[in-house]
Scaffold this motif. Structure first.
Motif, mmCIF file in Angstrom:
data_model
loop_
_atom_site.group_PDB
_atom_site.id
_atom_site.type_symbol
_atom_site.label_atom_id
_atom_site.label_comp_id
_atom_site.label_asym_id
_atom_site.label_seq_id
_atom_site.Cartn_x
_atom_site.Cartn_y
_atom_site.Cartn_z
ATOM 1 N N VAL A 130 0.848 -1.192 0.000
ATOM 2 C CA VAL A 130 0.000 0.000 0.000
ATOM 3 C C VAL A 130 0.880 1.237 0.000
ATOM 4 N N PHE A 131 0.609 2.152 -0.923
ATOM 5 C CA PHE A 131 1.262 3.461 -0.959
ATOM 6 C C PHE A 131 0.153 4.511 -0.893
ATOM 7 N N SER A 132 -0.003 5.128 0.263
ATOM 8 C CA SER A 132 -1.094 6.090 0.429
ATOM 9 C C SER A 132 -0.535 7.496 0.564
ATOM 10 N N PHE A 133 -1.329 8.481 0.131
ATOM 11 C CA PHE A 133 -0.912 9.876 0.111
ATOM 12 C C PHE A 133 -1.911 10.739 0.869
ATOM 13 N N GLY A 134 -1.422 11.462 1.883
ATOM 14 C CA GLY A 134 -2.247 12.448 2.554
ATOM 15 C C GLY A 134 -3.397 11.864 3.338
ATOM 16 N N GLY A 135 -3.212 10.702 3.910
ATOM 17 C CA GLY A 135 -4.244 10.079 4.740
ATOM 18 C C GLY A 135 -3.593 9.474 5.958
ATOM 19 N N ASP A 208 -0.794 27.367 1.006
ATOM 20 C CA ASP A 208 -2.016 27.217 1.786
ATOM 21 C C ASP A 208 -2.359 25.741 2.029
ATOM 22 N N VAL A 209 -3.379 25.528 2.856
ATOM 23 C CA VAL A 209 -3.761 24.176 3.275
ATOM 24 C C VAL A 209 -4.144 23.326 2.070
ATOM 25 N N ALA A 210 -4.865 23.913 1.114
ATOM 26 C CA ALA A 210 -5.297 23.155 -0.065
ATOM 27 C C ALA A 210 -4.109 22.649 -0.864
ATOM 28 N N CYS A 211 -3.084 23.469 -0.987
ATOM 29 C CA CYS A 211 -1.886 23.057 -1.716
ATOM 30 C C CYS A 211 -1.168 21.931 -0.982
ATOM 31 N N CYS A 212 -1.051 22.064 0.334
ATOM 32 C CA CYS A 212 -0.326 21.065 1.125
ATOM 33 C C CYS A 212 -1.003 19.698 1.079
ATOM 34 N N HIS A 213 -2.315 19.684 0.813
ATOM 35 C CA HIS A 213 -3.039 18.414 0.746
ATOM 36 C C HIS A 213 -3.270 17.953 -0.690
ATOM 37 N N ASP A 214 -2.884 18.733 -1.661
ATOM 38 C CA ASP A 214 -3.131 18.440 -3.072
ATOM 39 C C ASP A 214 -2.296 17.251 -3.543
ATOM 40 N N LEU A 215 -2.915 16.335 -4.277
ATOM 41 C CA LEU A 215 -2.205 15.145 -4.736
ATOM 42 C C LEU A 215 -1.066 15.510 -5.678
ATOM 43 N N GLU A 216 -1.291 16.460 -6.562
ATOM 44 C CA GLU A 216 -0.236 16.842 -7.500
ATOM 45 C C GLU A 216 0.972 17.408 -6.754
ATOM 46 N N ALA A 236 14.555 16.130 -11.165
ATOM 47 C CA ALA A 236 13.199 15.588 -11.024
ATOM 48 C C ALA A 236 12.530 15.540 -12.394
ATOM 49 N N LYS A 237 11.807 14.475 -12.656
ATOM 50 C CA LYS A 237 11.330 14.210 -14.014
ATOM 51 C C LYS A 237 9.844 14.494 -14.214
ATOM 52 N N ARG A 238 9.111 14.742 -13.149
ATOM 53 C CA ARG A 238 7.672 14.938 -13.299
ATOM 54 C C ARG A 238 7.373 16.311 -13.875
ATOM 55 N N SER A 239 6.465 16.364 -14.861
ATOM 56 C CA SER A 239 6.069 17.628 -15.450
ATOM 57 C C SER A 239 5.401 18.511 -14.403
ATOM 58 N N LEU A 240 5.713 19.807 -14.454
ATOM 59 C CA LEU A 240 5.158 20.758 -13.500
ATOM 60 C C LEU A 240 3.924 21.491 -14.040
ATOM 61 N N VAL A 241 3.508 21.178 -15.243
ATOM 62 C CA VAL A 241 2.417 21.922 -15.870
ATOM 63 C C VAL A 241 1.146 21.862 -15.031
ATOM 64 N N LYS A 242 0.756 20.677 -14.605
ATOM 65 C CA LYS A 242 -0.483 20.552 -13.831
ATOM 66 C C LYS A 242 -0.337 21.221 -12.466
ATOM 67 N N LEU A 243 0.833 21.104 -11.856
ATOM 68 C CA LEU A 243 1.047 21.748 -10.566
ATOM 69 C C LEU A 243 0.913 23.260 -10.692
ATOM 70 N N VAL A 244 1.523 23.826 -11.724
ATOM 71 C CA VAL A 244 1.418 25.271 -11.938
ATOM 72 C C VAL A 244 -0.028 25.668 -12.225
ATOM 73 N N HIS A 245 -0.708 24.862 -13.017
ATOM 74 C CA HIS A 245 -2.092 25.168 -13.377
ATOM 75 C C HIS A 245 -2.998 25.151 -12.148
ATOM 76 N N ASP A 246 -2.800 24.145 -11.281
ATOM 77 C CA ASP A 246 -3.683 23.986 -10.128
ATOM 78 C C ASP A 246 -3.290 24.862 -8.951
ATOM 79 N N GLN A 247 -1.992 25.181 -8.840
ATOM 80 C CA GLN A 247 -1.504 25.854 -7.638
ATOM 81 C C GLN A 247 -0.721 27.124 -7.972
ATOM 82 N N ARG A 248 -1.161 27.846 -8.978
ATOM 83 C CA ARG A 248 -0.423 29.039 -9.415
ATOM 84 C C ARG A 248 -0.196 30.029 -8.271
#
Length: 282
Positions: A130-135, A208-216, A236-248
């Motif tokens: 099991v690999f769980s995130f934010g729980g 903010d709290v929403a960012c700290c709990h965000d899966l991305e 780091a290899k993960r694209s940052l596009v979604k992170l920037v879009h969601d957490q600008r």
């Protein structure tokens, strides 16, 4: 936000021959989403501990309800997953299998219950991870308040103090008899990997709290993680596009344009993203 949802996750089976050869087994992945409906939010707040099949084990009342309660026309999550795992075990009978369960927030809690459910659903169940995130809790962002409730104010803290006291005296006893009867005395399952929003060069230290709990945000922090005392890795290899879009609003201004430019260009050119796993020579 809806009143009801007919799905809470999905099951995937690895069919990549090279990956199966690399792992030495065919992996079954069960991925569970976070809270999405009004009913689920209500269940999240039903935080009293209740016993499960083993009377010595207790879980949060609302999570157990979401795990075990069937709908009007659909089986429960527990029944659905067990049925599918048994079907796949039969379909790939004779092969070496493994089961990986993952989830975020509510899905993190449910992933633990699903793992417990399928671990005894049949003889010779494949190994389960099991690999769980934010729980309750495997990967935890140090700034994520969600991972500290329920129980942090009403029992968990006292239990941790007891554990520290007993360990200092050379014992490993964790739970006192008083806590056995406390419906709020939570402890967490598994080995914790604590990441930190402040470690990222892209995110503001006061995100903010929403960012700290965000899966991305979690996936971004895990991708850049080397160790608790090492800086964010530069490759780091993960694209940052979604992170920037969601957490600008939580991105450092210095990096927002740079991240968008680099990642949008790579995505436009469809440059393949290499595996995050180390090569045999490294």
């Amino acid at each position: 936000m809806t009143q009801r949802s007919s799905w809470i996750g999905f099951v995937a089976v690895c069919d990549d021959k090279r990956e199966i050869q690399r792992m030495g087994r065919r992996d079954i992945v069960i991925a569970l989403r976070g809270t999405a409906t009004c009913m689920e939010w209500a269940e999240n707040l039903r935080a009293q501990l209740v016993p499960i099949s083993d009377p010595t084990q207790k879980v949060e009342c609302g999570f157990l309800s979401l795990h075990k309660t069937p709908g009007a026309y659909v089986p429960s999550l527990a029944e659905s997953v067990v049925e599918e795992v048994k079907r796949l075990m039969e379909a790939y009978k004779g092969e070496t299998l493994s089961i990986t369960i993952t989830g975020h927030s509510l899905g993190a809690a449910l992933s633990l219950l699903v793992a417990d459910e399928i671990s005894s659903c049949a003889p010779q169940v494949p190994p389960i991870a099991v690999f769980s995130f934010g729980g309750p809790k495997v990967v935890v962002n140090g700034q994520d308040l969600i991972t500290r409730v329920p129980g942090v104010f009403l029992g968990e803290g006292s239990k941790q103090q007891q554990q520290k006291k007993h360990e200092n005296n050379g014992f490993r006893k964790v739970i006192d008899k008083i806590d056995d009867n406390n419906p709020w005395a939570y402890s967490h399952v598994g080995t914790e990997l604590r990441v930190d929003t402040k470690m990222s060069p892209y995110l503001k230290p006061d995100a903010d709290v929403a960012c700290c709990h965000d899966l991305e945000a979690y996936l971004h922090l895990v991708d850049g993680y080397l160790s608790s005392n090492c800086p964010f890795r530069s490759n780091a290899k993960r694209s940052l596009v979604k992170l920037v879009h969601d957490q600008r609003s939580n991105m450092k201004q210095l990096y927002t344009h740079r991240a968008l430019t680099l990642n949008l260009e790579r995505d436009r050119l469809r440059v393949p993203i290499p595996s995050c796993l180390p090569s045999p020579s490294s």
